[in-house]
Design an enzyme around this catalytic site. Structure first.
Site, PDB file in Angstrom:
ATOM      1  N   GLY A  70      -4.683   5.159   3.571  1.00 40.97           N
ATOM      2  CA  GLY A  70      -4.152   5.969   4.663  1.00 40.97           C
ATOM      3  C   GLY A  70      -2.857   5.418   5.230  1.00 40.97           C
ATOM      4  O   GLY A  70      -1.920   6.175   5.539  1.00 40.97           O
ATOM      5  N   THR A  71      -2.775   4.107   5.376  1.00 41.13           N
ATOM      6  CA  THR A  71      -1.575   3.518   5.975  1.00 41.13           C
ATOM      7  C   THR A  71      -0.352   3.799   5.109  1.00 41.13           C
ATOM      8  O   THR A  71       0.696   4.225   5.620  1.00 41.13           O
ATOM      9  CB  THR A  71      -1.775   1.994   6.148  1.00 41.13           C
ATOM     10  OG1 THR A  71      -2.920   1.789   6.991  1.00 41.13           O
ATOM     11  CG2 THR A  71      -0.553   1.341   6.771  1.00 41.13           C
ATOM     12  N   GLN A 181      -9.466  10.784   9.025  1.00 42.46           N
ATOM     13  CA  GLN A 181     -10.808  10.836   9.616  1.00 42.46           C
ATOM     14  C   GLN A 181     -11.552  12.121   9.287  1.00 42.46           C
ATOM     15  O   GLN A 181     -12.779  12.160   9.365  1.00 42.46           O
ATOM     16  CB  GLN A 181     -10.717  10.668  11.150  1.00 42.46           C
ATOM     17  CG  GLN A 181     -10.334   9.268  11.590  1.00 42.46           C
ATOM     18  CD  GLN A 181     -11.437   8.248  11.326  1.00 42.46           C
ATOM     19  OE1 GLN A 181     -12.621   8.563  11.300  1.00 42.46           O
ATOM     20  NE2 GLN A 181     -11.043   6.996  11.138  1.00 42.46           N
ATOM     21  N   HIS A 209     -11.709   5.265   1.590  1.00 42.76           N
ATOM     22  CA  HIS A 209     -12.839   4.466   2.099  1.00 42.76           C
ATOM     23  C   HIS A 209     -13.500   5.054   3.335  1.00 42.76           C
ATOM     24  O   HIS A 209     -14.529   4.560   3.789  1.00 42.76           O
ATOM     25  CB  HIS A 209     -12.401   3.021   2.364  1.00 42.76           C
ATOM     26  CG  HIS A 209     -11.509   2.805   3.535  1.00 42.76           C
ATOM     27  ND1 HIS A 209     -11.977   2.351   4.743  1.00 42.76           N
ATOM     28  CD2 HIS A 209     -10.179   2.969   3.690  1.00 42.76           C
ATOM     29  CE1 HIS A 209     -10.959   2.225   5.585  1.00 42.76           C
ATOM     30  NE2 HIS A 209      -9.853   2.591   4.975  1.00 42.76           N
ATOM     31  N   THR A 245       1.900   0.452 -10.871  1.00 37.36           N
ATOM     32  CA  THR A 245       0.869   0.851 -11.829  1.00 37.36           C
ATOM     33  C   THR A 245      -0.282   1.522 -11.094  1.00 37.36           C
ATOM     34  O   THR A 245      -0.816   0.960 -10.132  1.00 37.36           O
ATOM     35  CB  THR A 245       0.360  -0.394 -12.593  1.00 37.36           C
ATOM     36  OG1 THR A 245       1.485  -0.997 -13.228  1.00 37.36           O
ATOM     37  CG2 THR A 245      -0.691  -0.023 -13.620  1.00 37.36           C
ATOM     38  N   CYS A 339      -8.491  -1.186  13.594  1.00 36.96           N
ATOM     39  CA  CYS A 339      -7.172  -1.724  13.252  1.00 36.96           C
ATOM     40  C   CYS A 339      -6.552  -2.471  14.413  1.00 36.96           C
ATOM     41  O   CYS A 339      -5.712  -3.331  14.236  1.00 36.96           O
ATOM     42  CB  CYS A 339      -6.246  -0.602  12.829  1.00 36.96           C
ATOM     43  SG  CYS A 339      -7.121   0.618  11.869  1.00 36.96           S
TER      44      CYS A 339
END
Ligand code: PLP
Length: 393
Positions: A70-71, A181, A209, A245, A339
């Site tokens: 996500g980041t 989310q 995740h 990759t 976070c």
């Protein structure tokens, strides 16, 4: 045994993800960019995964850019699309976002500000919902990019994205949506269908995740025709949009998690909402019996709130002590954003919603996901009376 109620931070990988990923860790392990047979086998798996992920989003496979999560997806949207739109469409260096975005959007926005951009941050109401009239005033035909999340990680509020996308479309402005989310529990095909090449939803971030895939894996769906300058430069993988990759196993895990979530969505959303409603009612009841104020934060349970999401503030108590006491009792909850867990700052989301600094420091979040059961809710409600009593300030 730990009762895990922190799915908004991360969910454990599902068994079907682990089974789907395994062959790509031990058998099909070549670089998918290699022209030899093992490379082509890896590429086949990768492209199958990309097609599966695309169909869960309602976009085309070629619109899926695989990332490390996500980041990275949020950063690529803000730092990759916004400057490219300025270059390709002659827009002003102007970004509009909201006060409740994840730091994965807010920090890249700050970086644009450091580079001389005008960044407007729109406020929210007391439940964390973006102020649509204020947004409408700030977004103009000259704006490069708007970024508004689908659902908030700290308070579970689902944003009115139909309205946001429409006002962007009317002005021909690209909209990026952080759906980290919501992916899995809300149908992202509805979100994607809000946009068109001329404006509205143009890019969507997903992280594996949060829905039972592997950590360190995600995607940014980028509508074709949307300008994008790569942030990671190198070998030109992902059609030059993200070098490096490609991790085929993670992509297979992400695709498996997305399609499994889509197949189970209706049943799972009802199940999670049922568990969450019992959890919220129970927590408020325990609070009232203990004579302490417990307030639900974010939108009321219903379509404007994520089904597995509960978050509270406990004014007059120490949220930190409540969490530590719950942890001692084997119940894992969190204060909000994992976070920013290391930071002493009060939550920027709760402050934007109008809570006082003191109240914003007393947040407790319990979030449910695929592995959650009634026993997890019972364990929280059993441990809570003692935790509340011991946390009085
Ligand atoms: N955006 C939101 C709304 C999130 O909740 C998170 C993670 O908590 C992220 C972005 C970052 O995702 P990742 O952990 O995959 O980098």
């Amino acid at each position: 045994m730990t009762h895990y109620l922190d799915h908004a931070a991360t969910s454990p990988p599902t068994r079907e993800v682990l089974e789907a990923v395994w062959p790509y860790l031990v058998q099909v392990t070549a670089n998918p960019a290699s022209v030899h047979t093992p490379g082509q086998q890896a590429k086949e798996g990768l492209e199958r995964a990309r097609a599966t992920a695309a169909s869960a989003l309602g976009c085309r496979p070629g619109e899926v850019v695989l990332t490390s999560g996500g980041t990275e997806s949020d950063g690529l949207a803000v730092l990759g699309i916004a400057p490219a739109v300025v270059a390709a469409r002659g827009r002003e260096r102007h970004l509009v976002t909201t006060a409740v975005e994840h730091s994965a959007v807010l920090e890249p926005a700050r970086e644009l500000e450091r580079r001389g951009w005008r960044v407007d941050v729109v406020g929210v109401d007391g439940e964390g919902r973006v102020d649509l009239p204020a947004l409408s005033e700030l977004v103009t035909e000259r704006t490069a990019l708007v970024s508004v999340m689908h659902a908030n990680n700290e308070v579970g509020t689902v944003q009115p994205l139909a309205g946001v996308s429409q006002l962007c479309a009317e002005r021909g402005v690209a909209l990026h949506v952080d759906a980290v989310q919501s992916a899995g529990v809300l149908d992202l095909r509805d979100l994607w269908s809000l946009g068109a090449p001329a404006g509205g939803v143009a890019a969507v971030s997903v992280s594996a995740h949060k829905l039972g895939g592997l950590r360190g894996s995600g995607l940014l769906a980028v509508r074709s025709g949307t300008p994008l300058e790569p942030v990671a430069l190198g070998g030109g993988q992902e059609r030059g949009r993200r070098s490096g990759t490609v991790d085929v196993a993670s992509a297979v895990g992400l695709a498996t998690a997305l399609s499994a979530a889509a197949a189970r969505r209706e049943h799972e959303v009802a199940r999670l909402a049922g568990l969450r409603d019992r959890l919220v009612a129970g927590v408020l009841e325990v609070g009232s019996q203990a004579g302490v104020t417990v307030r639900l934060t974010g939108a009321a349970p219903g379509p404007e709130r994520l089904p597995g999401h509960a978050s509270f503030v406990l004014p007059g108590l120490s949220g930190e002590v409540v969490l530590a006491e719950l942890d001692l009792a084997g119940v894992a909850c969190s204060s909000g954003s994992a976070c920013s867990a290391d930071s002493d700052d009060a939550s920027h989301v709760l402050l934007a919603m109008g809570l006082s600094d003191d109240a914003a420091r007393t947040s407790v979040r319990a979030t449910l996901g695929w592995s959650s059961t009634d026993a997890d809710v019972d364990a929280l409600l059993d441990a809570l009376p003692t935790a509340l009593t011991r946390s009085r300030l």
